[in-house]
Design an enzyme around this catalytic site. Structure first.
Site, PDB file in Angstrom:
ATOM      1  N   SER A 196       0.821  -1.223   0.000  1.00  0.00           N
ATOM      2  CA  SER A 196       0.000   0.000   0.000  1.00  0.00           C
ATOM      3  C   SER A 196       0.850   1.267   0.000  1.00  0.00           C
ATOM      4  O   SER A 196       0.314   2.347   0.147  1.00  0.00           O
ATOM      5  CB  SER A 196      -0.945   0.008   1.203  1.00  0.00           C
ATOM      6  N   LYS A 242      -6.914   3.179   8.077  1.00  0.00           N
ATOM      7  CA  LYS A 242      -5.993   4.201   7.557  1.00  0.00           C
ATOM      8  C   LYS A 242      -6.631   5.586   7.586  1.00  0.00           C
ATOM      9  O   LYS A 242      -5.975   6.571   7.964  1.00  0.00           O
ATOM     10  CB  LYS A 242      -5.567   3.826   6.136  1.00  0.00           C
TER      11      LYS A 242
END
Length: 805
Positions: free
Chosen positions: A711, A754
């Site tokens: 990511s 996140k």
């Protein structure tokens, strides 16, 4: 070998410490030396052809080698042979020559003492001979009640006329305590030595007589016990013939009654197996080991609650009410749980039997402390069913689940069977905790047993090795919990339906603390609501600055800590009726704050980007830094990065190179280092030279923490593009997304955690992959969506346009 062959005494000679026994002048003994001081003393004696003195250590100082820890007396003698052993020890053969006394220490390394010989005083021969005869008589008496003196040693004592030699012989044979041996050893008056020895011999004779008498009584008792056992066995047989031995018959009859009572409720194979073992037990001798093992088996199997079920009718309203009562937020997990039980209730209402394979096994996955196990507790409470928790963390023996075969010593049923027995129902709620932490070892693979337990196609005929018949587990509600779904083997993962519990937002934590944690902890600590209050700003500060977690477990611990200190304060000062916690006095209750996520300073910087990461305790803002150094285009990566992140960085480097070559990333000529000739001749340098003339160093701070995952691609692209172009990156923007070689932004996981991390860090904008924007945005809490500008991106060009100034 004589003492006269060596120098005169007193003399300075090496000292060897002996832990075990007193040595005597006539002895030739092997000594095993393991410590350096003893080995150095022996080596010095051999090298210089001198005598040594072997002194025993005092009882309380065994193992020590200091001069003060030794008795000041020992045997002077010579070392006849020295051999080094493979284990590092040294074996020496020591011959004792004379008793001696250590007068004082001369040296420490090696240990050397000033030593003089112990000379016996002159004695009255007639008197000493009379005493000697008494000693010999006592020795004969002692040998009659003990095995201390072999015949040849008795003969030596009878025929020898050296008084001190006789004393030393006897002392070395009987087991004397060190202090007794020392007193006899240092005594120079032979008459007194003999008299002291007579006292010791008299004590030994009495002690041995007593031991002999006890042994005789024990032997007689054993014979009596054996006789009684034999007679009892005869009596049992006679009683059996007469039909009067009722105790065992009653026990067997009780087993038969239990079996017949459960016959209709258990399977045919179970009935046959239990009846067969019961018949075997009835034929066995009651004192045989097989009888004991079989009786244990019968006790286990007849406790299994065949046909016993919790009768509470299933109502989804009860489940929904209980879940809402016990848990704040978690809307989607609660909705899925209610749907699961709605199907079950509908089938029950319409009288449709649940087909094999139609049931689903729920698995709650998520970080620690988010409420996985407590959800299972709420389900059990709502259904009024017993709850059995089986901790699978670290389980590596398959027999723990399947049961041990009865041929093994200490065999027991598996944990599932034991759980049913404990629950006293065949339809409990069984929580398989930490199913992702099951280990595989040489004792089997427990996940293979879990496949059968959790597979609705198979668990109606689960076979426990100990029971040796099938159990129907189809009515059991299995709920598994896991922190990391990726660690569960694929075949096992396929049997379960995962309900993900994500991190809580600060607002959710605030509500949970206010509604549940604070009232619960006040009750646990014996405090009234009026005795401890915490202001809303203080509670928010406690959540923000003093906890670092996805769930609320540490928050509960902090509140408990606050309650303890409040309880102490109320007891310490009786005038205080209430303890109030505010932002001002919060530091008085807690030692130090945990800076969970550093807030953005909103100052653009070259070569520093805010990435977003998923961790086991929720999301985090991960800063990625880069610098450039004159070089040849090499890329250095640091920060304890895993293979996936290293690959992301290399792909990002290639993508940025492609952007520069295609002129999609503007590079100023000032950024390109030029040679002297290029400057003087004013040669125009191609922008692509910028990545050929610099070495890049990319670093992810907090280097001790391992980092990996797919990511960090667009963050790597941004930081490399920034450092090569010398353009600043907007510090209020955070980003997450993987990148392909063609520059496409790829989707990622853990988006909710996140974005919560970005919200906590007070970011104003977050870049996420377009596919995640379409698919996952509904899962994001409203307060997070309202505080952040969430921008979907498809290609890296869009990312750079957003972040570079």
């Amino acid at each position: 070998m004589k003492l006269s062959n060596y120098g005169e005494f007193p003399a300075d000679i090496p000292v060897i410490a002996e832990d075990e026994i007193f040595l005597y002048p006539f002895m030739i003994s092997p000594l095993f030396l393991s410590d350096e001081k003893n080995i150095e003393a022996a080596t010095k004696a051999i090298d210089e052809n001198t005598l040594v003195i072997v002194c025993p250590t005092k009882a309380e100082h065994e193992g020590e080698r200091e001069y003060e820890s030794l008795y000041d007396a020992g045997v002077v003698g010579s070392i006849m042979r020295k051999v080094s052993l493979p284990d590092g020890r040294v074996k020496v053969l020591f011959q004792g020559l004379a008793r001696a006394k250590s007068l004082y220490k001369v040296s420490d390394d090696p240990l050397i003492a000033h030593v003089d010989i112990l000379e016996p005083t002159e004695v009255n021969s007639l008197k000493i001979d009379a005493i000697l005869e008494v000693v010999r008589e006592k020795v004969r008496a002692l040998s009659a009640v003990s095995n201390y003196f072999p015949p040849d040693l008795l003969r030596t004592i009878e025929e020898n006329h050296d008084h001190n030699r006789i004393i030393d012989l006897i002392c070395s044979t009987i087991k004397l305590k060190k202090e007794q041996a020392y007193k006899l050893f240092v005594e120079t008056d032979t008459e007194k030595r003999f008299l002291d020895l007579i006292d010791i011999l008299i004590d030994e004779i009495e002690a041995n007589k007593l031991q002999k008498e006890i042994r005789s009584k024990v032997h007689t008792h054993i014979e009596k016990v054996n006789k009684e056992y034999f007679l009892k066995e005869q009596l049992k047989q006679i009683q059996k013939e007469l039909g009067t031995d009722t105790a065992r018959e009653e026990e067997i009859e009780e087993y038969y009654k239990k079996l017949e009572a459960k016959k209709d409720k258990m399977g045919e194979d179970a009935y046959k197996e239990i009846k067969k073992q019961l018949e075997r037990f009835a034929r066995m001798h009651p004192d045989s080991s097989d009888a004991s093992m079989t009786q244990t088996y019968l006790d286990w199997v007849l406790d299994i609650p065949f046909g016993s079920f919790a009768k509470k009718a299933l109502k989804i309203e009860n489940v929904e009410t209980q879940l809402d009562k016990d848990h704040f937020s978690l809307e989607k997990p609660k909705e899925r749980i209610v749907e699961y039980f709605a199907v079950k209730e509908l089938l029950e209402l319409r009288g449709i039997a649940l087909k094999k394979g139609a049931g689903a096994i729920l698995c709650f996955s998520g970080p620690p402390g988010v409420g996985k196990t407590s959800l299972a507790n709420s389900i059990a409470t709502a259904l009024k069913r017993p709850l059995i928790r089986i901790a699978l963390g670290g389980l590596e023996d398959v027999n723990e689940l399947r049961g041990h075969r009865r041929t093994y010593v200490g065999a027991m049923p598996g944990r599932i069977t034991q759980g049913l027995i404990d629950a006293k129902k065949m339809n409990p709620v069984i929580v398989l905790d930490e199913i992702d932490k099951v280990s595989r070892s040489q004792r089997g693979d427990p996940t293979a047993a879990l496949l059968e337990i959790l597979d609705p196609e198979q668990n109606s005929e689960f076979r426990d090795y100990y029971l040796n018949f099938d159990l129907d587990l189809s009515n059991v509600i299995f709920i598994a919990t896991a922190n990391d779904v990726g660690r569960i083997p694929a075949p096992l993962r396929d049997r379960m339906e995962f309900i993900t519990l994500s991190s809580y937002t600060p607002q959710e934590k605030f509500e949970i603390a206010k509604r549940y944690l604070l009232p619960q902890e006040l009750k646990k600590h014996g405090l009234k609501k009026s005795e401890l209050t915490i202001s809303k700003p203080a509670l928010r500060e406690l959540i923000h600055s003093y906890t670092r977690e996805a769930g609320v477990r540490n928050l509960r611990r902090r509140i408990a800590e606050m309650c303890r200190k409040a309880a102490r304060e109320l007891l310490k000062n009786s005038e205080i009726e209430k303890v109030s916690v505010s932002v001002k006095n919060l530091k008085e209750f807690f030692d130090k704050s945990v800076f969970e996520i550093q807030k953005t300073d909103k100052v653009p910087v070259v070569g520093v980007v805010n990435g977003l990461a998923w961790t086991a305790v929720g999301g985090d803002v991960l800063k990625i830094e880069s610098i450039r150094i004159k070089g040849k285009g090499n890329l250095q990566l640091t920060g304890s990065l895993g293979d996936v992140m290293k690959e992301s960085a290399r792909i990002a480097m290639s993508v940025v190179k492609t952007l520069i070559d295609k002129r999609k990333l503007r590079i100023s000529e000032d950024n390109i280092p030029m040679t002297y000739s290029e400057k003087t001749e004013k040669i125009k340098v191609d922008p692509s030279e910028v990545y050929k003339r610099y070495d890049l160093h990319v670093h992810v701070p907090d280097g001790a923490t391992p980092k990996d995952g797919p990511s960090a691609g667009i963050a790597m692209v941004s930081v490399i593009a920034s450092i090569l172009s010398s353009r600043k990156i907007r510090s209020e923007i955070a980003m997450t997304g993987e990148v392909s070689l063609s520059g496409e932004v790829l989707p990622i996981g853990g988006l909710k955690e996140k974005l919560i991390a970005a919200h906590k860090a007070e970011m104003s904008k977050v870049l996420i992959p377009f596919k995640n924007y379409e698919r996952d945005l509904d899962d994001i809490p409203k307060e997070v969506q309202e505080s952040l500008e969430i921008v979907p991106v498809k290609r890296v060009e869009e990312v750079l346009k957003q972040v570079l100034i």
